[in-house]
Design a protein around this motif. Structure first.
Motif, PDB file in Angstrom:
ATOM      1  N   VAL A  44       0.846  -1.200   0.000  1.00 19.06           N
ATOM      2  CA  VAL A  44       0.000   0.000   0.000  1.00 19.06           C
ATOM      3  C   VAL A  44       0.884   1.255   0.000  1.00 19.06           C
ATOM      4  CG1 VAL A  44      -1.709   1.261   1.373  1.00 19.06           C
ATOM      5  CG2 VAL A  44      -1.838  -1.235   1.184  1.00 19.06           C
ATOM      6  N   PRO A  45       0.591   2.215  -0.870  1.00 26.19           N
ATOM      7  CA  PRO A  45       1.373   3.461  -0.873  1.00 26.19           C
ATOM      8  C   PRO A  45       0.913   4.409   0.233  1.00 26.19           C
ATOM      9  CG  PRO A  45      -0.312   3.564  -2.559  1.00 26.19           C
ATOM     10  CD  PRO A  45      -0.460   2.208  -1.881  1.00 26.19           C
ATOM     11  N   ALA A  46       1.588   5.550   0.321  1.00 26.03           N
ATOM     12  CA  ALA A  46       1.180   6.578   1.293  1.00 26.03           C
ATOM     13  C   ALA A  46      -0.191   7.126   0.907  1.00 26.03           C
ATOM     14  CB  ALA A  46       2.210   7.697   1.309  1.00 26.03           C
ATOM     15  N   PRO A  55       0.276   5.213   5.671  1.00 17.90           N
ATOM     16  CA  PRO A  55      -0.219   4.398   4.550  1.00 17.90           C
ATOM     17  C   PRO A  55      -1.698   4.681   4.243  1.00 17.90           C
ATOM     18  CG  PRO A  55       0.872   3.008   6.191  1.00 17.90           C
ATOM     19  CD  PRO A  55       0.739   4.371   6.792  1.00 17.90           C
ATOM     20  N   ASP A  56      -2.091   4.417   3.027  1.00 21.67           N
ATOM     21  CA  ASP A  56      -3.443   4.731   2.551  1.00 21.67           C
ATOM     22  C   ASP A  56      -4.439   3.654   2.998  1.00 21.67           C
ATOM     23  OD1 ASP A  56      -5.768   5.246   0.985  1.00 21.67           O
ATOM     24  OD2 ASP A  56      -4.517   6.409  -0.384  1.00 21.67           O
ATOM     25  N   ARG A  57      -5.234   3.988   4.022  1.00 19.72           N
ATOM     26  CA  ARG A  57      -6.170   2.983   4.559  1.00 19.72           C
ATOM     27  C   ARG A  57      -7.287   2.679   3.563  1.00 19.72           C
ATOM     28  NH1 ARG A  57     -10.447   6.199   7.415  1.00 19.72           N
ATOM     29  NH2 ARG A  57      -9.795   8.309   6.924  1.00 19.72           N
ATOM     30  N   ILE A  58      -7.592   3.627   2.667  1.00 20.79           N
ATOM     31  CA  ILE A  58      -8.678   3.382   1.716  1.00 20.79           C
ATOM     32  C   ILE A  58      -8.208   2.407   0.626  1.00 20.79           C
ATOM     33  CG2 ILE A  58     -10.335   4.461   0.139  1.00 20.79           C
ATOM     34  CD1 ILE A  58     -10.650   5.203   3.190  1.00 20.79           C
ATOM     35  N   VAL A  59      -6.968   2.573   0.180  1.00 18.07           N
ATOM     36  CA  VAL A  59      -6.422   1.614  -0.792  1.00 18.07           C
ATOM     37  C   VAL A  59      -6.344   0.233  -0.141  1.00 18.07           C
ATOM     38  CG1 VAL A  59      -4.358   0.964  -2.100  1.00 18.07           C
ATOM     39  CG2 VAL A  59      -5.162   3.331  -2.146  1.00 18.07           C
ATOM     40  N   ALA A  60      -5.848   0.183   1.104  1.00 21.77           N
ATOM     41  CA  ALA A  60      -5.745  -1.109   1.803  1.00 21.77           C
ATOM     42  C   ALA A  60      -7.124  -1.749   1.931  1.00 21.77           C
ATOM     43  CB  ALA A  60      -5.127  -0.902   3.188  1.00 21.77           C
ATOM     44  N   GLY A  61      -8.127  -0.950   2.293  1.00 20.87           N
ATOM     45  CA  GLY A  61      -9.493  -1.472   2.437  1.00 20.87           C
ATOM     46  C   GLY A  61     -10.063  -1.953   1.110  1.00 20.87           C
ATOM     47  N   THR A  62      -9.704  -1.263   0.031  1.00 16.78           N
ATOM     48  CA  THR A  62     -10.191  -1.681  -1.299  1.00 16.78           C
ATOM     49  C   THR A  62      -9.670  -3.083  -1.630  1.00 16.78           C
ATOM     50  OG1 THR A  62     -10.192   0.627  -2.013  1.00 16.78           O
ATOM     51  CG2 THR A  62     -10.232  -1.049  -3.760  1.00 16.78           C
ATOM     52  N   TRP A  63      -8.385  -3.325  -1.335  1.00 18.55           N
ATOM     53  CA  TRP A  63      -7.825  -4.662  -1.610  1.00 18.55           C
ATOM     54  C   TRP A  63      -8.464  -5.721  -0.712  1.00 18.55           C
ATOM     55  CZ3 TRP A  63      -6.435  -4.582  -6.154  1.00 18.55           C
ATOM     56  CH2 TRP A  63      -5.626  -3.583  -6.691  1.00 18.55           C
ATOM     57  N   ALA A  64      -8.791  -5.316   0.510  1.00 17.72           N
ATOM     58  CA  ALA A  64      -9.416  -6.274   1.427  1.00 17.72           C
ATOM     59  C   ALA A  64     -10.788  -6.698   0.892  1.00 17.72           C
ATOM     60  CB  ALA A  64      -9.554  -5.646   2.816  1.00 17.72           C
ATOM     61  N   VAL A  65     -11.567  -5.729   0.408  1.00 16.58           N
ATOM     62  CA  VAL A  65     -12.888  -6.059  -0.156  1.00 16.58           C
ATOM     63  C   VAL A  65     -12.713  -6.914  -1.413  1.00 16.58           C
ATOM     64  CG1 VAL A  65     -15.033  -5.119  -1.120  1.00 16.58           C
ATOM     65  CG2 VAL A  65     -13.918  -3.933   0.779  1.00 16.58           C
ATOM     66  N   ALA A  66     -11.705  -6.569  -2.222  1.00 19.24           N
ATOM     67  CA  ALA A  66     -11.468  -7.321  -3.463  1.00 19.24           C
ATOM     68  C   ALA A  66     -11.171  -8.792  -3.163  1.00 19.24           C
ATOM     69  CB  ALA A  66     -10.309  -6.696  -4.231  1.00 19.24           C
ATOM     70  N   ALA A  67     -10.404  -9.032  -2.104  1.00 20.63           N
ATOM     71  CA  ALA A  67     -10.065 -10.416  -1.741  1.00 20.63           C
ATOM     72  C   ALA A  67     -11.331 -11.191  -1.396  1.00 20.63           C
ATOM     73  CB  ALA A  67      -9.101 -10.422  -0.555  1.00 20.63           C
ATOM     74  N   LEU A  68     -12.203 -10.560  -0.597  1.00 20.62           N
ATOM     75  CA  LEU A  68     -13.421 -11.252  -0.168  1.00 20.62           C
ATOM     76  C   LEU A  68     -14.370 -11.475  -1.350  1.00 20.62           C
ATOM     77  CD1 LEU A  68     -15.283 -12.374   2.010  1.00 20.62           C
ATOM     78  CD2 LEU A  68     -15.980 -10.034   2.556  1.00 20.62           C
ATOM     79  N   MET A  69     -14.547 -10.427  -2.163  1.00 17.38           N
ATOM     80  CA  MET A  69     -15.495 -10.533  -3.283  1.00 17.38           C
ATOM     81  C   MET A  69     -15.094 -11.606  -4.286  1.00 17.38           C
ATOM     82  SD  MET A  69     -16.593  -6.690  -4.326  1.00 17.38           S
ATOM     83  CE  MET A  69     -17.715  -7.077  -5.664  1.00 17.38           C
ATOM     84  N   THR A  70     -13.783 -11.716  -4.546  1.00 15.25           N
ATOM     85  CA  THR A  70     -13.332 -12.669  -5.573  1.00 15.25           C
ATOM     86  C   THR A  70     -13.001 -14.029  -4.952  1.00 15.25           C
ATOM     87  OG1 THR A  70     -10.990 -12.032  -5.407  1.00 15.25           O
ATOM     88  CG2 THR A  70     -12.362 -10.767  -6.963  1.00 15.25           C
TER      89      THR A  70
END
Ligand code: UD1
Length: 434
Positions: free
Chosen positions: A29-31, A244-259
């Motif tokens: 995750v970037p800043a 770190p960017d919590r929104i980017v991190a959260g987006t990947w977390a949702v992506a993992a669950l959805m897929t």
């Protein structure tokens, strides 16, 4: 009239998303975009060179760099090293032009530093944008409490404090992120003590306060709803690593669950996503917190979860579109309530083009989960809506084209490349001819 802050951005590209992949792998995750732009504005408070490390590779930083350059700074961005260096002269300008302010909302964060450093600011009024009206009345109230005289004409806000700012009690009706930032950015150089009550508590505010402390500011209560700031005469430049960017991190977390995938998310702070991870866990995600991030595994169809967006530590509005996308392929039905931005459900009509079953009523969206979505061309209206649509495309049958790729680029550097590295078939193509 509502103005899209993205209207000046180059358009034309489309994300071509082939549905069906299970995302597996690791991301870093970037800043945080929502922090680094404000930190760049904070650099104005001290003459000399301030360096921000871990800067995300997104174009909004160039817009903020242009604004700082127009104020007399020299900005050097090293995309490979992910750093931005800002050389601030002793004398800086005080005018933020409409051309730049209309392109990034975060430019309003120069207001506090300009009044604090020069005793004067002329800031183009930002207007609304694609997600809502986004007023700045609380920013103005904070500056007024600190002794600035504020007025507006011809689309500009004028703030003057020729004798300098003085400490004050500032009590916000609502914990606005932007207004808290401007209050702090002005108060650090004011004479005397300022207290800000009902201050926003977002991790990006704590990041800003920590940077200011490293510049010599005196701030107590960092991370809490009451900030006490003892003004100092002068601040010094600093070197600061952005949160770190919590929104980017959260987006990947949702992506993992959805897929129904398995993604290890590095350089992320799970404590900044406490409620989000709790919700994802209720939705069926298997989450392991690691030293430098967390791992999210999705098994089987997720379960629909209720979401209510609120100021931090409530559920972040920036992850609301991803949760609607998640609920639209979950077992059951759930209500999503948006309390921060009134136009944030605009993208729901696009999601229904993919077969999602969503009814909106005011700030509520009732989502009935489906077993499948069906690919279609859709349009991203803002950064987060765009990311939500790409996630939906990943679980739709067929090929989804998400138009308005430039919106997504503003929040997610190298989105297609990262998705590919996780096993998805996502490419960026030039606009498909009608
Ligand atoms: C908001 C989010 C922040 C997110 C950012 C980027 C909240 C509370 N804030 O911050 O977490 O990172 O968007 O997407 O979730 N308002 C006024 N007058 C003002 C200031 C704000 O009416 O002077 C209203 C806004 O129109 C909006 C709400 O208050 O409805 C939230 O404002 P604020 O927190 O300041 O917004 P951002 O700083 O953009």
């Amino acid at each position: 009239m509502s103005l899209s802050t993205d209207s000046a951005a180059p358009g034309g590209d489309v994300f071509r998303v082939v549905g069906g992949a299970r995302l597996v792998g690791e991301v870093r995750v970037p800043a945080a975009k929502n922090s680094v732009l404000k930190l760049m504005a904070a650099a104005l408070l001290a003459p000399g060179r301030t360096t921000l490390t871990g800067a995300p590779d997104i174009d909004d930083l160039d817009v903020m760099a242009s604004l700082l350059t127009s104020l007399g700074c020299e900005v050097t961005r090293d995309r490979d090293a992910a750093t931005v260096a800002i050389d601030v002269p002793e004398e800086i300008g005080h005018r933020a032009d409409y051309d730049l302010v209309r392109r990034i909302r975060a430019s309003t964060a120069v207001l506090g530093p300009l009044v604090a450093r020069t005793g004067s600011a002329d800031l183009a009024l930002p207007g609304g944008d694609a997600i809502g009206s986004r007023g700045i009345d609380m920013h103005i109230d904070a500056l007024t409490a600190l002794g600035a005289q504020c007025s507006s004409d011809h689309g500009y806000l004028h703030a003057h404090a020729p004798e300098g700012l003085r400490g004050a009690r500032i009590a916000f009706d609502f914990p606005s992120v932007g207004a808290t930032e401007n209050a702090v950015l002005a108060a650090v150089l004011a004479r005397g003590v300022t207290t800000v009550t009902n201050a926003a508590r977002e991790p990006e505010i704590a990041d800003l306060c920590q940077m200011l402390v490293s510049m010599g500011a005196q701030i107590d209560g960092i991370g809490s709803a009451t900030l006490t700031i003892r003004g100092v005469e002068r601040l010094s430049p600093t070197v600061h690593a952005t949160v770190p960017d919590r929104i980017v991190a959260g987006t990947w977390a949702v992506a993992a669950l959805m897929t129904r995938g398995d993604i290890t998310i590095r350089n992320a702070d799970a404590t900044h996503l406490s409620l989000v991870l709790t919700k994802l866990s209720s939705a069926g995600a298997d989450i392991t917190v690691l030293e430098d991030g967390f791992r999210v595994v999705g098994r089987g169809q997720p379960t629909a979860v209720e979401v209510v967006t609120l100021p931090y530590p409530g559920f972040p509005t920036d992850l609301q579109p991803m949760m609607i996308a998640l609920n639209s392929v979950s077992d059951g039905a759930a209500m999503v309530t948006e309390n921060i931005y009134e136009s944030r459900f605009r993208f729901v009509n696009e999601l229904t083009r993919l077969g999602a079953d969503i009814r909106t009523d005011g700030h509520h969206a009732f989502v009935r989960g489906q077993t499948r979505l069906s690919a279609a061309p859709v349009e991203a209206t803002d950064i987060r809506a765009g990311a939500g649509l790409v996630l939906a495309g990943l679980v739709a049958d067929g090929v989804t084209h998400v138009y308005g790729a430039h919106h997504i680029d503003r929040g997610y550097a190298g989105f297609a490349e990262i998705l590919q590295s996780l096993g998805a078939d996502v490419t960026r193509v030039s606009e498909v001819a009608p």
